[in-house]
Design an enzyme around this catalytic site. Structure first.
Site, PDB file in Angstrom:
ATOM      1  N   TYR A  52       0.721  -1.380   0.200  1.00 54.95           N
ATOM      2  CA  TYR A  52       0.320   0.041  -0.161  1.00 54.95           C
ATOM      3  C   TYR A  52       0.474   1.447   0.104  1.00 54.95           C
ATOM      4  O   TYR A  52       2.145   1.570   0.401  1.00 54.95           O
ATOM      5  CB  TYR A  52      -1.398  -0.047   1.352  1.00 54.95           C
ATOM      6  CG  TYR A  52      -1.847   1.651   1.532  1.00 54.95           C
ATOM      7  CD1 TYR A  52      -3.160   1.460   0.389  1.00 54.95           C
ATOM      8  CD2 TYR A  52      -0.922   2.195   2.249  1.00 54.95           C
ATOM      9  CE1 TYR A  52      -3.516   2.990   0.409  1.00 54.95           C
ATOM     10  CE2 TYR A  52      -2.014   3.531   2.523  1.00 54.95           C
ATOM     11  CZ  TYR A  52      -2.788   4.175   1.434  1.00 54.95           C
ATOM     12  OH  TYR A  52      -3.909   5.332   1.905  1.00 54.95           O
ATOM     13  N   PHE A  91      -2.297   6.287  12.428  1.00 56.24           N
ATOM     14  CA  PHE A  91      -2.034   7.576  12.154  1.00 56.24           C
ATOM     15  C   PHE A  91      -3.279   8.149  12.458  1.00 56.24           C
ATOM     16  O   PHE A  91      -3.580   9.073  12.852  1.00 56.24           O
ATOM     17  CB  PHE A  91      -2.241   7.509  10.685  1.00 56.24           C
ATOM     18  CG  PHE A  91      -3.174   6.824  10.081  1.00 56.24           C
ATOM     19  CD1 PHE A  91      -4.580   6.447  10.098  1.00 56.24           C
ATOM     20  CD2 PHE A  91      -2.996   4.999   9.110  1.00 56.24           C
ATOM     21  CE1 PHE A  91      -5.230   5.720   9.541  1.00 56.24           C
ATOM     22  CE2 PHE A  91      -3.841   4.825   8.919  1.00 56.24           C
ATOM     23  CZ  PHE A  91      -4.655   5.176   9.259  1.00 56.24           C
ATOM     24  N   ASN A 102       1.375  11.600   6.427  1.00 55.56           N
ATOM     25  CA  ASN A 102       0.566   9.963   7.090  1.00 55.56           C
ATOM     26  C   ASN A 102       1.131  10.685   8.203  1.00 55.56           C
ATOM     27  O   ASN A 102       2.134  10.661   8.260  1.00 55.56           O
ATOM     28  CB  ASN A 102       0.626   9.338   6.370  1.00 55.56           C
ATOM     29  CG  ASN A 102      -0.648   7.952   6.423  1.00 55.56           C
ATOM     30  OD1 ASN A 102      -1.401   8.560   7.224  1.00 55.56           O
ATOM     31  ND2 ASN A 102      -1.407   7.244   5.357  1.00 55.56           N
ATOM     32  N   GLU A 132     -12.034   4.642   4.888  1.00 53.10           N
ATOM     33  CA  GLU A 132     -12.028   5.394   6.173  1.00 53.10           C
ATOM     34  C   GLU A 132     -13.333   5.770   7.031  1.00 53.10           C
ATOM     35  O   GLU A 132     -13.712   7.245   6.929  1.00 53.10           O
ATOM     36  CB  GLU A 132     -11.002   6.618   6.150  1.00 53.10           C
ATOM     37  CG  GLU A 132      -9.195   6.515   5.303  1.00 53.10           C
ATOM     38  CD  GLU A 132      -8.988   7.256   4.869  1.00 53.10           C
ATOM     39  OE1 GLU A 132      -9.400   8.010   4.518  1.00 53.10           O
ATOM     40  OE2 GLU A 132      -8.291   7.399   3.946  1.00 53.10           O
ATOM     41  N   HIS A 155      -4.179  16.586  -1.885  1.00 46.47           N
ATOM     42  CA  HIS A 155      -4.152  15.937  -0.510  1.00 46.47           C
ATOM     43  C   HIS A 155      -4.318  17.268  -0.237  1.00 46.47           C
ATOM     44  O   HIS A 155      -4.613  18.048   0.990  1.00 46.47           O
ATOM     45  CB  HIS A 155      -3.606  15.522  -0.026  1.00 46.47           C
ATOM     46  CG  HIS A 155      -3.908  14.424  -0.187  1.00 46.47           C
ATOM     47  ND1 HIS A 155      -3.842  13.801  -1.478  1.00 46.47           N
ATOM     48  CD2 HIS A 155      -4.260  13.030   0.521  1.00 46.47           C
ATOM     49  CE1 HIS A 155      -4.313  12.294  -1.490  1.00 46.47           C
ATOM     50  NE2 HIS A 155      -4.702  11.662   0.025  1.00 46.47           N
ATOM     51  N   TYR A 158     -18.577  27.586  47.384  1.00 43.20           N
ATOM     52  CA  TYR A 158     -17.739  26.541  46.754  1.00 43.20           C
ATOM     53  C   TYR A 158     -16.077  26.922  46.274  1.00 43.20           C
ATOM     54  O   TYR A 158     -15.438  26.347  45.916  1.00 43.20           O
ATOM     55  CB  TYR A 158     -18.610  25.596  46.297  1.00 43.20           C
ATOM     56  CG  TYR A 158     -19.020  24.795  46.660  1.00 43.20           C
ATOM     57  CD1 TYR A 158     -19.786  24.909  48.185  1.00 43.20           C
ATOM     58  CD2 TYR A 158     -20.336  24.135  45.894  1.00 43.20           C
ATOM     59  CE1 TYR A 158     -19.975  23.839  48.609  1.00 43.20           C
ATOM     60  CE2 TYR A 158     -21.264  22.612  46.200  1.00 43.20           C
ATOM     61  CZ  TYR A 158     -21.226  22.620  47.805  1.00 43.20           C
ATOM     62  OH  TYR A 158     -21.988  22.221  48.524  1.00 43.20           O
ATOM     63  N   ARG A 164     -13.853  27.462  48.762  1.00 44.85           N
ATOM     64  CA  ARG A 164     -12.807  26.288  49.482  1.00 44.85           C
ATOM     65  C   ARG A 164     -13.262  25.446  48.485  1.00 44.85           C
ATOM     66  O   ARG A 164     -12.410  24.362  48.991  1.00 44.85           O
ATOM     67  CB  ARG A 164     -13.611  26.517  50.542  1.00 44.85           C
ATOM     68  CG  ARG A 164     -15.491  25.832  50.738  1.00 44.85           C
ATOM     69  CD  ARG A 164     -16.026  25.284  51.707  1.00 44.85           C
ATOM     70  NE  ARG A 164     -17.264  25.304  51.791  1.00 44.85           N
ATOM     71  CZ  ARG A 164     -18.119  24.441  51.447  1.00 44.85           C
ATOM     72  NH1 ARG A 164     -18.113  23.296  51.525  1.00 44.85           N
ATOM     73  NH2 ARG A 164     -19.564  24.187  51.488  1.00 44.85           N
TER      74      ARG A 164
END
Length: 526
Positions: free
Chosen positions: A58, A332, A200, A417, A88, A284, A287
């Site tokens: 791949y 990844f 990647n 994906e 990309h 609150y 404290r």
């Protein structure tokens, strides 16, 4: 001339958030050892052998994502890697901070130098050139889904390697072509697997997480100091910070915060003045500072632990173990940091939330000697009333930003994906929340300093007295209305410059006092 800077060995030494920031700020050099170079060369040769053998692996001789079954010829493997950087590069939005982009370069170089990515020495050295010469690529802030790596931002980060994209260099933005004209550099020709190795990975998420870790650390430290000032101003009790209480519920963050507040209040005449008062307990927001600030400290520790693993990990795909074993896995995927960043985002928001409650408390006029709205002549003057509107608006905005980005997933790559982390959004949101928290703490610093003033002539302990003096050098006591936005801006500068932390450290060192706790070392960034 020999440099006196410390040197970090990429691919070999243990990287921490603090070291990464030192390199990004030019306070530490980075280099690649001969051992790491040999690992890189070996991994590169393994990729070359895979190409020669022709067995499908791949991203080396196949297409990407849903095109993983499309075979790429030996002759086209180089074109494939050039194309992936271009196809990309689809990021949108304003560019991320230059420091964030430089951190991305540093983190990616460290990962590649481990020798499991098939990168060439030439490519790795070009990345080092960009780091050393502060030629930092422009990276759009939006477009990553935080799985398959931070594909879009990393693509933009490495476009300059092939002569495309833009960079920040010598104080201005320019096209990479102009950078090459100035420096004499030439575009690289990427070999098989190199483009995929570059884009990647989780470096966009991890770079943001590095900045979140530091900024949240500073906010937590200053929240303790400003919160202690408010306790003094409103004459709260010191007992909720006794170690005897916190040893019975010993969360690290709680113990650490309680000890710090106790030390900050040490030697206070204000505390002594009301030791026998009739009030049984405080609200609150005073404290429960150890419990609330402490819980956020615990979240910070969680992020630190996971981030240090990620900073030293190999997160691209496929991973080249040896010639007989390449693994197309999922390292990844940004889920580990995405969830931790969402947790940190909530932790930061809660620091702002309780700070706003203390601001409100200071305005009520229920503490003896402190007038309503922190001003004696009200009616014609509104006092500090509207400053709390600002802190309320910021606290509410933060709450709306706390929806966990990692709870969402939209399938991409035609379903290949099908579960993504959205961790890039987690990181960006966390920084946005922290910027708002700094503003809320600035408002609390103003109101705590104003309340503090009404305790005179009594003095606090030396540490908080010095903080009050520091504030008064920049913001005067208010006995009538004025443009308070100017005061807020001055206080915000003190917060962002860490001047409050520095003032405490200088006073502590001068007086020989200690703010150390059993967990001080763990709660350090560097």
């Amino acid at each position: 001339m020999k440099s006196d800077k410390k040197t970090f060995s990429l691919g070999q030494d243990l990287l921490t958030a603090g070291i990464a920031l030192e390199i990004a700020r030019n306070n530490r050099r980075c280099t690649v050892s001969e051992e790491s170079r040999q690992s890189v060369i070996k991994s590169r040769q393994t990729v070359a052998d895979i190409v020669e053998m022709g067995e499908p692996v791949y991203g080396i001789n196949t297409g990407f994502g849903p095109l993983c079954t499309t075979r790429i010829s030996k002759e086209e493997t180089r074109i494939l890697q050039m194309n992936i950087l271009q196809s990309h590069s689809v990021g949108v939005g304003s560019p991320i901070q230059t420091e964030t982009a430089k951190l991305m370069l540093i983190l990616k170089a460290h990962s590649l130098a481990k020798g499991f990515s098939g990168i060439s020495e030439i490519t790795l050295d070009r990345i080092l050139w960009h780091i050393e010469n502060d030629a930092i690529p422009l990276v759009p802030s939006q477009g990553s889904v935080g799985a398959s790596g931070d594909l879009a931002p990393l693509s933009h980060l490495f476009l300059p390697l092939i002569g495309l994209g833009k960079v920040n260099y010598q104080g201005r933005e320019m096209e990479t072509a102009e950078l090459f004209e100035i420096t004499g550099l030439k575009p690289l020709e990427l070999g098989p697997k190199e483009g995929l190795a570059l884009i990647n990975g989780t470096q966009f998420i991890a770079a943001h997480a590095t900045q979140v870790l530091e900024k949240l650390h500073h906010c937590l430290a200053q929240a303790d100091i400003v919160g202690a000032m408010m306790i003094e101003g409103l004459q709260g009790s010191i007992k909720p910070f006794y170690s005897e209480l916190h040893t019975l519920r010993p969360f690290k963050g709680n113990v650490h915060v309680a000890a710090r507040i106790n030390a900050l209040l040490k030697g206070s005449e204000i505390m002594e003045d009301h030791i026998d008062c009739e009030r049984v307990q405080d609200p609150y927001s005073l404290r429960c500072i150890p419990q609330v600030h402490g819980a956020s400290r615990n979240a910070w520790l969680h992020l630190k632990e996971l981030l240090e693993i990620e900073l030293n990990a190999v997160t691209d795909n496929p991973v080249i173990i040896d010639q007989d074993l390449t693994i197309s896995g999922g390292s990844f995927h940004g889920q580990p940091l995405a969830m931790a960043l969402d947790y940190a985002c909530l932790a930061a928001s809660e620091i702002g939330n309780i700070s706003d409650r203390r601001i409100y408390l200071a305005l009520e006029g229920n503490s003896p000697g402190v007038p309503k709205l922190l001003m004696e002549d009200t009616g014609i003057n509104s006092g500090y009333m509207i400053l709390q509107y600002t802190s309320a608006a910021l606290a509410s905005e933060n709450k709306s930003l706390c929806f966990p980005a990692s709870a969402d997933s939209i399938p991409t790559s035609l379903g290949q994906e099908d579960h993504v982390s959205m961790g890039s959004i987690s990181g960006r949101k966390a920084l946005q929340v922290l910027e708002n928290v700094e503003k809320i703490l600035a408002v609390e610093l103003l109101t705590a300093s104003q309340a503090f003033e009404f305790r005179k002539p009594l003095k606090s302990g030396v540490l908080l007295d010095e903080v009050h003096k520091k504030v008064r050098k920049h913001v005067a006591f208010a006995d009538k209305d004025r443009v308070f936005a100017t005061d807020i801006e001055a206080a915000l500068t003190l917060i962002r410059d860490k001047a409050i932390i520095q003032t405490v450290e200088e006073a502590r060192s001068k007086e020989g006092l200690s703010l150390k706790t059993p967990y001080s070392k763990e709660f350090e960034v560097y």
